[in-house]
Design a protein around this motif. Structure first.
Motif, PDB file in Angstrom:
ATOM      1  N   ALA A  84       6.644   6.779 -26.347  1.00 49.24           N
ATOM      2  CA  ALA A  84       6.662   7.984 -27.187  1.00 49.24           C
ATOM      3  C   ALA A  84       8.080   8.441 -27.521  1.00 49.24           C
ATOM      4  O   ALA A  84       8.388   9.629 -27.508  1.00 49.24           O
ATOM      5  CB  ALA A  84       5.877   9.132 -26.534  1.00 49.24           C
ATOM      6  N   LEU A  85       8.941   7.482 -27.854  1.00 50.06           N
ATOM      7  CA  LEU A  85      10.290   7.855 -28.314  1.00 50.06           C
ATOM      8  C   LEU A  85      10.191   8.465 -29.704  1.00 50.06           C
ATOM      9  O   LEU A  85       9.278   8.148 -30.465  1.00 50.06           O
ATOM     10  CB  LEU A  85      11.188   6.613 -28.363  1.00 50.06           C
ATOM     11  CG  LEU A  85      11.439   5.914 -27.030  1.00 50.06           C
ATOM     12  CD1 LEU A  85      12.210   4.619 -27.260  1.00 50.06           C
ATOM     13  CD2 LEU A  85      12.208   6.812 -26.074  1.00 50.06           C
ATOM     14  N   PHE A  86      11.136   9.342 -30.037  1.00 46.75           N
ATOM     15  CA  PHE A  86      11.151   9.929 -31.386  1.00 46.75           C
ATOM     16  C   PHE A  86      11.732   8.908 -32.351  1.00 46.75           C
ATOM     17  O   PHE A  86      12.918   8.579 -32.279  1.00 46.75           O
ATOM     18  CB  PHE A  86      11.971  11.212 -31.398  1.00 46.75           C
ATOM     19  CG  PHE A  86      11.502  12.205 -30.368  1.00 46.75           C
ATOM     20  CD1 PHE A  86      10.191  12.654 -30.362  1.00 46.75           C
ATOM     21  CD2 PHE A  86      12.356  12.681 -29.393  1.00 46.75           C
ATOM     22  CE1 PHE A  86       9.748  13.549 -29.405  1.00 46.75           C
ATOM     23  CE2 PHE A  86      11.930  13.582 -28.443  1.00 46.75           C
ATOM     24  CZ  PHE A  86      10.618  14.017 -28.445  1.00 46.75           C
ATOM     25  N   ASP A  87      10.911   8.423 -33.289  1.00 46.26           N
ATOM     26  CA  ASP A  87      11.372   7.374 -34.216  1.00 46.26           C
ATOM     27  C   ASP A  87      12.519   7.830 -35.083  1.00 46.26           C
ATOM     28  O   ASP A  87      13.278   7.010 -35.574  1.00 46.26           O
ATOM     29  CB  ASP A  87      10.285   6.950 -35.219  1.00 46.26           C
ATOM     30  CG  ASP A  87       8.934   6.807 -34.616  1.00 46.26           C
ATOM     31  OD1 ASP A  87       8.823   6.030 -33.684  1.00 46.26           O
ATOM     32  OD2 ASP A  87       8.009   7.490 -35.094  1.00 46.26           O
TER      33      ASP A  87
END
Ligand code: ATP
Ligand code: MG
Lengths: 245, 252
Positions: A84-87
Protein backbone atom coordinates in the motif's frame (compact mmCIF):
# COMPACT_ATOMS: atom_id res chain seq x y z
CA UNK A 1 -1.26 -3.15 26.67
CA UNK A 2 -3.41 -4.19 23.72
CA UNK A 3 -6.36 -6.52 24.24
CA UNK A 4 -8.87 -7.86 21.76
CA UNK A 5 -12.20 -8.82 23.32
CA UNK A 6 -14.68 -10.94 21.44
CA UNK A 7 -14.32 -9.36 18.02
CA UNK A 8 -16.83 -10.61 15.45
CA UNK A 9 -16.97 -9.67 11.80
CA UNK A 10 -19.12 -11.12 9.05
CA UNK A 11 -19.33 -10.26 5.36
CA UNK A 12 -22.88 -11.10 4.38
CA UNK A 13 -23.51 -14.63 5.56
CA UNK A 14 -19.81 -15.37 5.89
CA UNK A 15 -18.58 -15.15 9.47
CA UNK A 16 -14.91 -14.34 9.21
CA UNK A 17 -14.16 -13.49 12.85
CA UNK A 18 -16.29 -15.10 15.52
CA UNK A 19 -15.19 -13.92 18.94
CA UNK A 20 -11.43 -13.41 18.76
CA UNK A 21 -9.68 -12.94 22.13
CA UNK A 22 -6.06 -11.79 22.27
CA UNK A 23 -3.80 -10.13 24.83
CA UNK A 24 -0.52 -8.41 24.16
CA UNK A 25 1.91 -7.28 26.79
CA UNK A 26 4.12 -4.22 26.34
CA UNK A 27 7.17 -5.13 24.28
CA UNK A 28 5.79 -8.50 23.28
CA UNK A 29 5.98 -9.93 19.79
CA UNK A 30 2.89 -11.91 18.85
CA UNK A 31 2.77 -13.89 15.63
CA UNK A 32 -0.64 -14.77 14.21
CA UNK A 33 -0.75 -17.81 11.96
CA UNK A 34 -3.64 -19.50 10.25
CA UNK A 35 -4.78 -20.81 6.90
CA UNK A 36 -5.13 -18.48 3.96
CA UNK A 37 -8.45 -16.66 4.14
CA UNK A 38 -9.07 -17.25 7.84
CA UNK A 39 -9.33 -13.54 8.58
CA UNK A 40 -5.87 -12.56 9.80
CA UNK A 41 -5.75 -9.38 7.74
CA UNK A 42 -9.36 -8.61 8.65
CA UNK A 43 -8.43 -8.99 12.33
CA UNK A 44 -5.73 -6.32 12.02
CA UNK A 45 -8.14 -4.04 10.16
CA UNK A 46 -10.75 -4.51 12.88
CA UNK A 47 -8.23 -3.72 15.62
CA UNK A 48 -7.30 -0.50 13.80
CA UNK A 49 -10.90 0.48 13.13
CA UNK A 50 -10.35 0.43 9.37
CA UNK A 51 -13.18 -2.09 9.40
CA UNK A 52 -16.02 -1.78 11.90
CA UNK A 53 -16.41 -5.02 13.84
CA UNK A 54 -19.95 -6.33 14.32
CA UNK A 55 -19.25 -6.96 17.99
CA UNK A 56 -16.42 -6.82 20.49
CA UNK A 57 -13.94 -4.21 21.55
CA UNK A 58 -10.25 -3.40 21.48
CA UNK A 59 -8.62 -2.15 24.66
CA UNK A 60 -5.46 -0.10 24.62
CA UNK A 61 -3.75 0.49 27.95
CA UNK A 62 -6.87 -0.88 29.62
CA UNK A 63 -9.36 1.48 27.96
CA UNK A 64 -11.39 1.19 24.78
CA UNK A 65 -9.35 2.16 21.75
CA UNK A 66 -12.36 3.60 19.93
CA UNK A 67 -12.30 7.36 20.48
CA UNK A 68 -8.53 7.40 21.14
CA UNK A 69 -7.47 6.25 17.70
CA UNK A 70 -5.69 9.47 16.80
CA UNK A 71 -3.45 9.19 19.88
CA UNK A 72 -2.85 5.51 19.18
CA UNK A 73 -1.89 6.12 15.55
CA UNK A 74 0.71 8.70 16.56
CA UNK A 75 2.91 5.90 17.84
CA UNK A 76 1.90 3.26 15.34
CA UNK A 77 3.26 1.75 12.15
CA UNK A 78 1.85 -0.81 9.77
CA UNK A 79 3.09 -2.87 6.88
CA UNK A 80 0.12 -3.80 4.69
CA UNK A 81 -0.04 -7.16 2.98
CA UNK A 82 0.23 -5.50 -0.44
CA UNK A 83 2.54 -2.74 0.90
CA UNK A 84 0.00 0.00 0.00
CA UNK A 85 2.69 2.50 -0.96
CA UNK A 86 1.46 5.85 -2.29
CA UNK A 87 1.94 5.60 -6.07
CA UNK A 88 2.03 9.33 -6.50
CA UNK A 89 5.05 9.83 -4.22
CA UNK A 90 8.64 8.68 -4.69
CA UNK A 91 9.87 5.95 -2.38
CA UNK A 92 11.70 8.25 0.02
CA UNK A 93 8.62 10.42 0.51
CA UNK A 94 6.61 7.29 1.23
CA UNK A 95 9.09 6.25 3.89
CA UNK A 96 9.41 9.75 5.30
CA UNK A 97 5.67 10.46 5.12
CA UNK A 98 5.15 10.75 8.85
CA UNK A 99 8.52 12.41 9.46
CA UNK A 100 7.85 15.16 6.93
CA UNK A 101 5.12 16.54 9.17
CA UNK A 102 7.52 17.27 11.99
CA UNK A 103 10.98 17.84 10.55
CA UNK A 104 12.74 19.59 7.66
CA UNK A 105 12.91 17.81 4.33
CA UNK A 106 16.65 17.13 4.32
CA UNK A 107 16.59 15.43 7.69
CA UNK A 108 13.49 13.38 6.87
CA UNK A 109 15.15 12.25 3.66
CA UNK A 110 18.32 11.24 5.47
CA UNK A 111 16.32 9.15 7.93
CA UNK A 112 14.31 7.62 5.09
CA UNK A 113 17.49 6.57 3.30
CA UNK A 114 18.84 5.08 6.51
CA UNK A 115 15.61 3.09 7.04
CA UNK A 116 15.69 1.92 3.43
CA UNK A 117 19.23 0.67 4.03
CA UNK A 118 18.00 -1.31 7.03
CA UNK A 119 15.59 -3.23 4.80
CA UNK A 120 18.28 -3.75 2.19
CA UNK A 121 17.33 -1.04 -0.30
CA UNK A 122 20.09 1.28 -1.55
CA UNK A 123 19.89 5.07 -1.85
CA UNK A 124 19.33 4.76 -5.62
CA UNK A 125 15.84 3.44 -4.81
CA UNK A 126 14.89 6.58 -2.88
CA UNK A 127 13.89 8.61 -5.94
CA UNK A 128 12.10 5.84 -7.81
CA UNK A 129 8.33 5.58 -7.77
CA UNK A 130 6.61 2.50 -6.27
CA UNK A 131 5.54 1.34 -9.75
CA UNK A 132 9.21 1.02 -10.66
CA UNK A 133 9.94 -1.49 -7.88
CA UNK A 134 9.58 -5.26 -7.82
CA UNK A 135 7.01 -6.84 -5.52
CA UNK A 136 9.59 -7.74 -2.90
CA UNK A 137 11.17 -4.29 -3.06
CA UNK A 138 7.75 -2.71 -2.54
CA UNK A 139 7.22 -4.92 0.46
CA UNK A 140 10.53 -3.82 1.95
CA UNK A 141 9.83 -0.15 1.20
CA UNK A 142 6.50 -0.61 2.99
CA UNK A 143 8.38 -2.10 5.91
CA UNK A 144 10.73 0.88 5.97
CA UNK A 145 7.71 3.19 6.05
CA UNK A 146 6.18 1.22 8.92
CA UNK A 147 9.29 1.56 11.10
CA UNK A 148 10.40 5.01 9.93
CA UNK A 149 9.14 6.97 12.95
CA UNK A 150 10.18 4.34 15.54
CA UNK A 151 6.62 3.35 16.47
CA UNK A 152 5.67 1.83 19.80
CA UNK A 153 3.15 -0.55 18.26
CA UNK A 154 3.78 -2.17 14.88
CA UNK A 155 1.68 -4.53 12.74
CA UNK A 156 3.36 -6.52 9.98
CA UNK A 157 1.09 -8.32 7.52
CA UNK A 158 3.22 -11.02 5.91
CA UNK A 159 6.55 -9.18 5.94
CA UNK A 160 8.49 -11.92 4.14
CA UNK A 161 6.14 -13.13 1.40
CA UNK A 162 7.65 -12.46 -1.99
CA UNK A 163 11.21 -12.34 -0.66
CA UNK A 164 14.06 -14.74 -1.30
CA UNK A 165 15.09 -16.88 1.72
CA UNK A 166 18.17 -14.80 2.49
CA UNK A 167 16.27 -11.51 2.45
CA UNK A 168 13.47 -13.12 4.41
CA UNK A 169 15.89 -14.18 7.11
CA UNK A 170 17.33 -10.66 7.21
CA UNK A 171 13.85 -9.16 7.57
CA UNK A 172 12.99 -11.63 10.33
CA UNK A 173 16.14 -10.58 12.17
CA UNK A 174 15.31 -6.92 11.58
CA UNK A 175 11.82 -7.25 13.06
CA UNK A 176 13.11 -9.18 16.06
CA UNK A 177 15.86 -6.57 16.46
CA UNK A 178 13.38 -3.69 16.43
CA UNK A 179 11.23 -5.35 19.10
CA UNK A 180 14.29 -6.04 21.25
CA UNK A 181 15.96 -2.64 20.78
CA UNK A 182 13.01 -0.26 20.95
CA UNK A 183 10.74 -2.35 23.15
CA UNK A 184 8.00 -2.05 20.56
CA UNK A 185 4.89 -4.21 20.74
CA UNK A 186 4.39 -6.10 17.52
CA UNK A 187 1.79 -8.28 15.80
CA UNK A 188 3.11 -10.15 12.79
CA UNK A 189 1.07 -12.26 10.40
CA UNK A 190 2.98 -14.88 8.52
CA UNK A 191 2.72 -18.27 6.85
CA UNK A 192 6.44 -18.87 7.13
CA UNK A 193 7.36 -21.08 10.08
CA UNK A 194 10.96 -19.88 10.08
CA UNK A 195 9.60 -16.32 10.52
CA UNK A 196 7.45 -17.55 13.38
CA UNK A 197 10.46 -18.99 15.16
CA UNK A 198 12.61 -15.94 14.50
CA UNK A 199 10.07 -13.26 15.42
CA UNK A 200 7.62 -14.64 17.94
CA UNK A 201 7.51 -14.49 21.69
CA UNK A 202 4.04 -15.91 21.48
CA UNK A 203 2.04 -17.54 18.73
CA UNK A 204 -1.71 -17.51 18.09
CA UNK A 205 -3.35 -19.85 15.61
CA UNK A 206 -6.51 -18.46 14.03
CA UNK A 207 -9.05 -20.96 12.79
CA UNK A 208 -12.75 -20.60 11.93
CA UNK A 209 -12.93 -17.11 13.34
CA UNK A 210 -11.40 -17.90 16.71
CA UNK A 211 -8.01 -18.26 18.31
CA UNK A 212 -7.68 -22.02 18.26
CA UNK A 213 -4.38 -22.25 20.09
CA UNK A 214 -2.00 -19.79 21.64
CA UNK A 215 1.18 -20.11 23.61
CA UNK A 216 4.87 -19.41 23.76
CA UNK A 217 6.89 -20.16 20.68
CA UNK A 218 8.74 -22.90 22.56
CA UNK A 219 5.50 -24.66 23.46
CA UNK A 220 4.43 -24.80 19.84
CA UNK A 221 6.30 -27.99 18.99
CA UNK A 222 5.00 -29.87 21.99
CA UNK A 223 1.39 -28.76 21.51
CA UNK A 224 -1.35 -31.36 21.41
CA UNK A 225 -3.53 -29.59 18.83
CA UNK A 226 -3.44 -31.69 15.66
CA UNK A 227 -4.26 -28.80 13.32
CA UNK A 228 -1.37 -26.79 14.76
CA UNK A 229 0.96 -29.77 14.43
CA UNK A 230 0.06 -30.23 10.78
CA UNK A 231 0.45 -26.49 10.28
CA UNK A 232 3.92 -26.44 11.83
CA UNK A 233 5.03 -29.54 9.96
CA UNK A 234 3.51 -28.34 6.69
CA UNK A 235 1.44 -31.51 6.22
CA UNK A 236 -1.50 -31.57 3.81
CA UNK A 237 -4.92 -32.02 5.39
CA UNK A 238 -8.15 -33.14 3.80
CA UNK A 239 -9.76 -29.85 2.69
CA UNK A 240 -12.93 -30.54 4.66
CA UNK A 241 -10.93 -30.44 7.88
CA UNK A 242 -9.28 -27.17 6.92
CA UNK A 243 -10.23 -23.80 8.30
CA UNK A 244 -13.21 -23.24 5.99
CA UNK A 245 -15.03 -26.43 7.02
CA UNK B 1 -44.13 -5.19 -2.60
CA UNK B 2 -46.53 -2.33 -2.22
CA UNK B 3 -45.65 0.76 -4.23
CA UNK B 4 -46.07 3.20 -1.33
CA UNK B 5 -43.49 1.32 0.65
CA UNK B 6 -41.11 1.17 -2.31
CA UNK B 7 -41.45 4.91 -2.87
CA UNK B 8 -40.98 5.57 0.81
CA UNK B 9 -37.87 3.48 0.91
CA UNK B 10 -36.45 5.23 -2.13
CA UNK B 11 -37.14 8.66 -0.62
CA UNK B 12 -35.52 7.69 2.68
CA UNK B 13 -32.53 6.25 0.84
CA UNK B 14 -32.15 9.39 -1.23
CA UNK B 15 -32.44 11.64 1.81
CA UNK B 16 -29.80 9.63 3.62
CA UNK B 17 -27.47 9.78 0.66
CA UNK B 18 -27.96 13.53 0.31
CA UNK B 19 -27.15 13.96 3.99
CA UNK B 20 -24.04 11.84 3.73
CA UNK B 21 -22.75 13.64 0.66
CA UNK B 22 -23.44 17.01 2.30
CA UNK B 23 -21.51 16.05 5.42
CA UNK B 24 -18.73 14.69 3.21
CA UNK B 25 -18.57 18.00 1.31
CA UNK B 26 -18.58 20.11 4.47
CA UNK B 27 -15.86 18.01 6.07
CA UNK B 28 -13.82 18.29 2.90
CA UNK B 29 -14.23 22.05 2.69
CA UNK B 30 -13.46 22.44 6.40
CA UNK B 31 -10.06 20.83 5.85
CA UNK B 32 -8.73 23.90 4.06
CA UNK B 33 -5.18 24.98 4.77
CA UNK B 34 -3.90 21.69 6.22
CA UNK B 35 -1.77 20.82 3.22
CA UNK B 36 -0.98 23.88 1.09
CA UNK B 37 1.48 22.00 -1.11
CA UNK B 38 -1.22 19.49 -2.06
CA UNK B 39 -3.61 22.35 -2.84
CA UNK B 40 -1.00 23.87 -5.16
CA UNK B 41 -0.55 20.52 -6.90
CA UNK B 42 -4.28 20.20 -7.43
CA UNK B 43 -4.59 23.77 -8.73
CA UNK B 44 -2.01 22.74 -11.31
CA UNK B 45 -3.84 19.50 -12.15
CA UNK B 46 -7.39 20.79 -12.13
CA UNK B 47 -6.91 24.40 -13.21
CA UNK B 48 -3.83 24.86 -15.33
CA UNK B 49 -3.96 21.55 -17.20
CA UNK B 50 -7.66 22.07 -18.05
CA UNK B 51 -6.93 25.34 -19.82
CA UNK B 52 -6.32 23.86 -23.31
CA UNK B 53 -9.51 21.81 -23.40
CA UNK B 54 -11.65 24.60 -21.95
CA UNK B 55 -10.04 27.15 -24.29
CA UNK B 56 -10.61 25.06 -27.42
CA UNK B 57 -14.18 24.32 -26.39
CA UNK B 58 -14.87 28.03 -25.90
CA UNK B 59 -13.18 28.97 -29.18
CA UNK B 60 -15.27 26.62 -31.30
CA UNK B 61 -18.44 27.35 -29.37
CA UNK B 62 -18.04 31.10 -29.82
CA UNK B 63 -17.34 30.64 -33.53
CA UNK B 64 -20.32 28.34 -34.09
CA UNK B 65 -22.55 30.64 -32.07
CA UNK B 66 -21.57 33.57 -34.28
CA UNK B 67 -22.48 31.59 -37.43
CA UNK B 68 -25.80 30.46 -35.96
CA UNK B 69 -26.87 33.86 -34.66
CA UNK B 70 -25.90 35.45 -37.95
CA UNK B 71 -27.92 33.06 -40.10
CA UNK B 72 -30.84 33.03 -37.66
CA UNK B 73 -30.78 36.79 -37.14
CA UNK B 74 -30.81 37.51 -40.88
CA UNK B 75 -34.32 36.06 -41.09
CA UNK B 76 -35.60 39.19 -39.36
CA UNK B 77 -32.89 41.61 -40.50
CA UNK B 78 -31.05 41.40 -37.19
CA UNK B 79 -27.67 40.04 -38.27
CA UNK B 80 -26.03 42.89 -36.36
CA UNK B 81 -26.83 41.39 -32.98
CA UNK B 82 -24.07 38.77 -33.42
CA UNK B 83 -21.44 40.41 -31.16
CA UNK B 84 -23.86 41.13 -28.32
CA UNK B 85 -25.52 37.71 -28.39
CA UNK B 86 -22.22 35.88 -28.59
CA UNK B 87 -20.88 37.83 -25.61
CA UNK B 88 -24.01 37.42 -23.50
CA UNK B 89 -24.50 33.79 -24.50
CA UNK B 90 -20.93 32.89 -23.70
CA UNK B 91 -20.77 34.73 -20.40
CA UNK B 92 -24.12 33.66 -18.99
CA UNK B 93 -24.62 30.17 -20.30
CA UNK B 94 -22.25 28.49 -22.70
CA UNK B 95 -18.98 29.44 -21.02
CA UNK B 96 -19.85 28.01 -17.62
CA UNK B 97 -21.93 25.04 -18.85
CA UNK B 98 -19.66 23.77 -21.60
CA UNK B 99 -16.53 24.64 -19.63
CA UNK B 100 -17.98 22.84 -16.62
CA UNK B 101 -18.89 19.78 -18.70
CA UNK B 102 -15.40 19.61 -20.18
CA UNK B 103 -13.87 19.88 -16.72
CA UNK B 104 -16.28 17.17 -15.56
CA UNK B 105 -15.07 14.84 -18.29
CA UNK B 106 -11.44 15.56 -17.56
CA UNK B 107 -11.32 16.07 -13.81
CA UNK B 108 -14.17 14.08 -12.23
CA UNK B 109 -12.95 10.95 -13.99
CA UNK B 110 -9.33 11.53 -13.02
CA UNK B 111 -10.17 12.18 -9.38
CA UNK B 112 -12.49 9.18 -9.11
CA UNK B 113 -9.97 6.87 -10.76
CA UNK B 114 -7.09 8.07 -8.61
CA UNK B 115 -8.92 8.01 -5.28
CA UNK B 116 -10.74 4.80 -6.18
CA UNK B 117 -7.46 3.07 -6.93
CA UNK B 118 -6.04 4.38 -3.67
CA UNK B 119 -9.10 3.02 -1.86
CA UNK B 120 -8.99 -0.49 -3.31
CA UNK B 121 -5.20 -0.80 -2.88
CA UNK B 122 -5.46 0.23 0.79
CA UNK B 123 -3.49 3.45 0.28
CA UNK B 124 -6.26 5.38 2.01
CA UNK B 125 -6.08 2.99 4.96
CA UNK B 126 -2.32 3.49 4.96
CA UNK B 127 -2.90 7.25 5.25
CA UNK B 128 -4.98 6.66 8.37
CA UNK B 129 -2.24 4.54 9.93
CA UNK B 130 0.18 7.41 9.23
CA UNK B 131 -1.99 9.80 11.25
CA UNK B 132 -3.14 11.66 8.15
CA UNK B 133 -6.82 12.40 7.66
CA UNK B 134 -7.72 11.35 4.10
CA UNK B 135 -10.36 14.10 4.02
CA UNK B 136 -7.74 16.77 4.69
CA UNK B 137 -5.01 15.27 2.53
CA UNK B 138 -6.99 14.06 -0.49
CA UNK B 139 -10.49 15.54 -0.58
CA UNK B 140 -10.04 19.08 0.68
CA UNK B 141 -7.32 20.17 -1.79
CA UNK B 142 -9.36 18.82 -4.71
CA UNK B 143 -12.60 20.49 -3.63
CA UNK B 144 -10.92 23.83 -3.09
CA UNK B 145 -8.81 23.66 -6.23
CA UNK B 146 -11.89 23.04 -8.37
CA UNK B 147 -13.96 25.62 -6.52
CA UNK B 148 -11.31 28.27 -7.10
CA UNK B 149 -10.05 27.29 -10.57
CA UNK B 150 -13.23 26.60 -12.53
CA UNK B 151 -14.46 30.23 -12.27
CA UNK B 152 -11.09 31.36 -13.62
CA UNK B 153 -11.34 28.81 -16.42
CA UNK B 154 -14.85 30.09 -17.18
CA UNK B 155 -13.54 33.67 -17.31
CA UNK B 156 -10.77 32.72 -19.69
CA UNK B 157 -13.28 30.69 -21.71
CA UNK B 158 -15.59 33.70 -21.99
CA UNK B 159 -12.81 35.80 -23.46
CA UNK B 160 -11.69 33.09 -25.86
CA UNK B 161 -15.29 32.38 -26.89
CA UNK B 162 -15.87 36.04 -27.70
CA UNK B 163 -12.64 35.96 -29.65
CA UNK B 164 -13.90 32.94 -31.59
CA UNK B 165 -17.04 34.84 -32.50
CA UNK B 166 -14.97 37.86 -33.46
CA UNK B 167 -12.69 35.78 -35.73
CA UNK B 168 -15.71 34.46 -37.62
CA UNK B 169 -17.49 37.81 -37.54
CA UNK B 170 -14.57 39.68 -39.04
CA UNK B 171 -13.31 37.03 -41.46
CA UNK B 172 -16.51 35.38 -42.67
CA UNK B 173 -19.47 37.58 -41.85
CA UNK B 174 -18.12 40.96 -42.92
CA UNK B 175 -18.10 42.76 -39.57
CA UNK B 176 -15.71 45.61 -38.94
CA UNK B 177 -13.28 44.51 -36.25
CA UNK B 178 -13.50 47.58 -34.01
CA UNK B 179 -17.29 47.76 -34.24
CA UNK B 180 -17.60 44.06 -33.43
CA UNK B 181 -15.52 44.47 -30.28
CA UNK B 182 -17.22 47.64 -29.10
CA UNK B 183 -20.64 46.01 -29.63
CA UNK B 184 -19.50 43.00 -27.64
CA UNK B 185 -18.80 45.21 -24.67
CA UNK B 186 -21.65 47.64 -25.07
CA UNK B 187 -24.43 45.20 -24.31
CA UNK B 188 -22.60 43.10 -21.75
CA UNK B 189 -23.52 43.85 -18.13
CA UNK B 190 -21.25 42.96 -15.26
CA UNK B 191 -23.91 40.64 -13.76
CA UNK B 192 -23.82 38.58 -16.97
CA UNK B 193 -20.17 37.86 -16.29
CA UNK B 194 -20.37 37.55 -12.52
CA UNK B 195 -23.33 35.17 -12.64
CA UNK B 196 -21.37 32.97 -15.07
CA UNK B 197 -18.36 32.94 -12.77
CA UNK B 198 -20.56 32.03 -9.79
CA UNK B 199 -22.01 29.19 -11.82
CA UNK B 200 -18.45 28.12 -12.55
CA UNK B 201 -17.64 27.94 -8.84
CA UNK B 202 -20.70 25.77 -8.16
CA UNK B 203 -19.95 23.53 -11.15
CA UNK B 204 -16.34 23.17 -10.00
CA UNK B 205 -17.51 22.04 -6.59
CA UNK B 206 -19.96 19.58 -8.19
CA UNK B 207 -17.21 18.11 -10.36
CA UNK B 208 -14.68 17.64 -7.57
CA UNK B 209 -17.30 16.43 -5.12
CA UNK B 210 -18.53 13.75 -7.55
CA UNK B 211 -15.00 12.58 -8.21
CA UNK B 212 -14.05 12.51 -4.53
CA UNK B 213 -17.27 10.87 -3.33
CA UNK B 214 -17.29 8.05 -5.87
CA UNK B 215 -13.53 7.59 -5.54
CA UNK B 216 -13.51 7.45 -1.76
CA UNK B 217 -16.46 5.03 -1.67
CA UNK B 218 -15.13 2.76 -4.44
CA UNK B 219 -14.94 -0.95 -3.64
CA UNK B 220 -14.32 -4.14 -5.54
CA UNK B 221 -11.02 -3.93 -7.40
CA UNK B 222 -10.49 -2.69 -10.94
CA UNK B 223 -14.14 -3.09 -11.91
CA UNK B 224 -15.14 -1.06 -8.87
CA UNK B 225 -12.79 1.74 -9.87
CA UNK B 226 -14.27 1.65 -13.37
CA UNK B 227 -17.78 1.96 -11.97
CA UNK B 228 -16.71 4.80 -9.68
CA UNK B 229 -15.21 6.68 -12.62
CA UNK B 230 -18.31 6.29 -14.79
CA UNK B 231 -20.61 7.28 -11.93
CA UNK B 232 -18.50 10.32 -11.13
CA UNK B 233 -18.64 11.65 -14.70
CA UNK B 234 -22.36 10.97 -15.04
CA UNK B 235 -23.18 12.51 -11.67
CA UNK B 236 -20.98 15.54 -12.38
CA UNK B 237 -22.49 16.14 -15.84
CA UNK B 238 -26.11 15.73 -14.78
CA UNK B 239 -25.39 17.71 -11.63
CA UNK B 240 -23.98 20.59 -13.67
CA UNK B 241 -26.98 20.70 -15.99
CA UNK B 242 -29.45 20.51 -13.12
CA UNK B 243 -27.59 23.13 -11.08
CA UNK B 244 -27.39 25.33 -14.17
CA UNK B 245 -31.14 25.25 -14.53
CA UNK B 246 -31.62 26.00 -10.83
CA UNK B 247 -29.06 28.82 -10.78
CA UNK B 248 -30.38 30.38 -13.98
CA UNK B 249 -33.84 30.40 -12.44
CA UNK B 250 -32.44 31.93 -9.28
CA UNK B 251 -30.25 34.57 -10.92
CA UNK B 252 -32.51 35.88 -13.71
N1 ATP C 1 -14.17 -6.48 1.94
C1 ATP C 1 -14.52 -7.76 2.01
N2 ATP C 1 -15.71 -8.17 1.54
C2 ATP C 1 -16.08 -9.45 1.62
N3 ATP C 1 -15.33 -10.43 2.13
C3 ATP C 1 -14.13 -10.11 2.59
C4 ATP C 1 -13.65 -8.76 2.57
N4 ATP C 1 -12.43 -8.73 3.11
C5 ATP C 1 -12.15 -9.99 3.46
N5 ATP C 1 -13.16 -10.82 3.16
C6 ATP C 1 -13.20 -12.27 3.43
O1 ATP C 1 -12.69 -12.47 4.71
C7 ATP C 1 -11.89 -13.63 4.73
C8 ATP C 1 -10.59 -13.32 5.44
O2 ATP C 1 -9.82 -12.43 4.67
P1 ATP C 1 -8.36 -12.02 5.10
O3 ATP C 1 -7.85 -11.08 4.08
O4 ATP C 1 -8.39 -11.55 6.51
O5 ATP C 1 -7.59 -13.40 5.01
P2 ATP C 1 -6.13 -13.71 5.54
O6 ATP C 1 -6.27 -14.59 6.72
O7 ATP C 1 -5.37 -12.45 5.70
O8 ATP C 1 -5.59 -14.57 4.32
P3 ATP C 1 -4.14 -14.53 3.63
O9 ATP C 1 -3.25 -15.28 4.53
O10 ATP C 1 -4.37 -15.25 2.35
O11 ATP C 1 -3.75 -13.10 3.48
C9 ATP C 1 -11.70 -14.09 3.32
O12 ATP C 1 -12.37 -15.32 3.17
C10 ATP C 1 -12.33 -13.04 2.47
O13 ATP C 1 -13.09 -13.65 1.48
MG1 MG D 1 -3.98 -11.46 4.68
Amino acid sequence: MLAVRGICKAYGAKRVLDGVELDLAQGESLVVIGGSGTGKSVLLRCILGLETPDAGAVLWQGQPLAGRRAAFMEGFGMLFQNAALFDSLPVWRNVAFRLLRTMPKARARAIAIEKLARVGLGPEVADLYPAELSGGMRKRAGLARAIAADPKVIFFDEPTTGLDPIRAAAINALIRGIVDETGATAITITHDMSSVRAIADRVALLDRGRVRWQGGVAEMDAAEDDYLRDFVAGRARPMARGPQA
Amino acid sequence: MNPARLTGRAVIGLTRLTGRVTIFALRGLAGIGQHPAELARQVMQIGWLSLPVVGLTALFTGAALALQIHSGGERFQAGDVVPAIVAIGMARELGPVLGGLMVAARVASAIAAELGTMRVTEQIDALVTLSTDPMGWLVSPRLWAALLCVPVLVGVGDVIGIMGGWLIGVNALGFNSAIYLSNSWAYLESWDVVSGLLKGAVFGLIVALSGCWFGMTAAGGAAGVGRATTNAVVAASVGILAANFALTGLFF
